[in-house]
Scaffold this motif. Structure first.
Motif, PDB file in Angstrom:
ATOM      1  N   LYS A  62      46.417  91.862  49.059  1.00  0.00           N
ATOM      2  CA  LYS A  62      47.368  91.692  48.208  1.00  0.00           C
ATOM      3  C   LYS A  62      47.636  92.964  46.972  1.00  0.00           C
ATOM      4  N   LEU A  63      46.553  93.288  46.656  1.00  0.00           N
ATOM      5  CA  LEU A  63      46.617  94.694  45.751  1.00  0.00           C
ATOM      6  C   LEU A  63      47.178  95.843  46.558  1.00  0.00           C
ATOM      7  N   SER A  64      46.865  95.948  47.564  1.00  0.00           N
ATOM      8  CA  SER A  64      47.352  97.013  48.411  1.00  0.00           C
ATOM      9  C   SER A  64      48.907  96.811  48.720  1.00  0.00           C
ATOM     10  N   LEU A  65      49.193  95.694  48.843  1.00  0.00           N
ATOM     11  CA  LEU A  65      50.689  95.368  49.442  1.00  0.00           C
ATOM     12  C   LEU A  65      51.580  95.602  48.184  1.00  0.00           C
ATOM     13  N   TYR A  66      51.166  95.094  46.943  1.00  0.00           N
ATOM     14  CA  TYR A  66      52.083  95.265  45.905  1.00  0.00           C
ATOM     15  C   TYR A  66      52.165  96.644  44.996  1.00  0.00           C
ATOM     16  N   THR A  67      50.884  97.057  44.831  1.00  0.00           N
ATOM     17  CA  THR A  67      50.718  98.303  44.335  1.00  0.00           C
ATOM     18  C   THR A  67      51.301  99.513  45.098  1.00  0.00           C
ATOM     19  N   THR A  68      50.966  99.560  46.495  1.00  0.00           N
ATOM     20  CA  THR A  68      51.659 100.506  47.039  1.00  0.00           C
ATOM     21  C   THR A  68      53.025 100.432  47.486  1.00  0.00           C
ATOM     22  N   LEU A  69      53.259  99.354  47.553  1.00  0.00           N
ATOM     23  CA  LEU A  69      54.885  98.941  47.722  1.00  0.00           C
ATOM     24  C   LEU A  69      55.730  99.567  46.741  1.00  0.00           C
ATOM     25  N   ILE A  70      55.273  99.241  45.422  1.00  0.00           N
ATOM     26  CA  ILE A  70      55.907 100.022  44.175  1.00  0.00           C
ATOM     27  C   ILE A  70      55.998 101.496  44.421  1.00  0.00           C
ATOM     28  N   LEU A  71      54.881 101.978  44.859  1.00  0.00           N
ATOM     29  CA  LEU A  71      54.539 103.638  44.800  1.00  0.00           C
ATOM     30  C   LEU A  71      55.503 104.044  46.156  1.00  0.00           C
ATOM     31  N   SER A  72      55.355 103.368  46.778  1.00  0.00           N
ATOM     32  CA  SER A  72      56.287 103.796  48.183  1.00  0.00           C
ATOM     33  C   SER A  72      57.708 103.808  47.806  1.00  0.00           C
ATOM     34  N   ILE A  73      58.382 102.642  47.213  1.00  0.00           N
ATOM     35  CA  ILE A  73      59.566 102.559  46.819  1.00  0.00           C
ATOM     36  C   ILE A  73      60.090 103.920  45.889  1.00  0.00           C
ATOM     37  N   ILE A  74      59.163 104.036  44.584  1.00  0.00           N
ATOM     38  CA  ILE A  74      59.442 105.295  43.931  1.00  0.00           C
ATOM     39  C   ILE A  74      59.617 106.326  44.771  1.00  0.00           C
ATOM     40  N   VAL A  75      58.460 106.762  45.661  1.00  0.00           N
ATOM     41  CA  VAL A  75      58.507 108.004  46.318  1.00  0.00           C
ATOM     42  C   VAL A  75      59.727 108.229  47.079  1.00  0.00           C
ATOM     43  N   SER A  76      60.226 107.047  47.723  1.00  0.00           N
ATOM     44  CA  SER A  76      61.394 106.884  48.572  1.00  0.00           C
ATOM     45  C   SER A  76      62.809 107.264  47.726  1.00  0.00           C
TER      46      SER A  76
END
Length: 212
Positions: A62-76
């Motif tokens: 859950k932590l990986s899913l949401y924290t890295t999802l946010i980061l991935s969207i920002i980088v994109s």
């Protein structure tokens, strides 16, 4: 990927692919590696305790899913700014590569705890098997996609391969630990409590406080 790109598309395309790939490698070294270092010892400690393993794995995913999802969207979103700042205008074609490859980083962050758990409970052979399958899929997809889509095809291959490896590992984990459907849903749905924690802690504090 780079070898196959070099053979099929030439060294120039290898450079265009390699630039954003280095960005992803940096992120992979920073976040999944740190996460793994925190979580794996706990998984190994409780490898005979199914209840604790389920708890650790569910919270980590859950932590990986949401924290890295946010980061991935920002980088994109800011991929053009990142490529221009790091490499310059001559690497403009690498922007879309980074927008694709960032999702391989997202999947890697889910793969680390999944494969880590499988290794901690003695499923190393299964991990090796799915890694080998992933390599075969990667080679096949590269042969199909690189001639048609070039470095963008190679980027898509990387993401697709990561997804396949994760799903195979994830299904094995949920089968071995006997996750119920409700537990699987809770694993991926964010709660009000999770949101409050995300607001008040940075990612490393969050991981350390929740993975107990």
């Amino acid at each position: 990927d780079s070898i196959m790109i070099g053979i099929m598309s030439g060294d120039y395309m290898v450079g265009l692919y390699g630039a954003p790939y280095k960005v992803i490698e940096g992120l992979n070294y920073l976040i999944p590696t740190v996460l793994f270092a925190i979580v794996y010892p706990k998984m190994s400690k409780y490898f005979k305790n199914t209840k604790m393993l389920k708890n650790i794995y569910a919270k980590t995913i859950k932590l990986s899913l949401y924290t890295t999802l946010i980061l991935s969207i920002i980088v994109s979103i800011f991929s053009k700014n990142i490529i221009m700042a790091l490499y310059g205008q001559e690497y403009a074609e690498s922007v879309f590569v980074l927008q694709i490859l960032i999702w391989s980083f997202f999947i890697t962050c889910l793969n680390y705890p999944t494969q880590g758990l499988l290794n901690s409970i003695g499923n190393q052979k299964y991990v090796a098997k799915i890694s080998f399958m992933g390599t075969i899929v990667n080679i096949i997809l590269n042969f199909i996609l690189i001639p048609k889509y070039g470095i963008y095809g190679a980027s898509m291959t990387t993401v697709i391969t990561g997804i396949i490896i994760f799903l195979l590992g994830y299904f094995q984990v949920t089968r071995i630990l006997e996750f119920e459907k409700t537990e699987i849903i809770k694993m991926i749905v964010i709660s009000k409590e999770d949101l409050n924690i995300l607001k008040n802690k940075n990612i490393l504090e969050l991981i350390k406080s929740r993975i107990k």
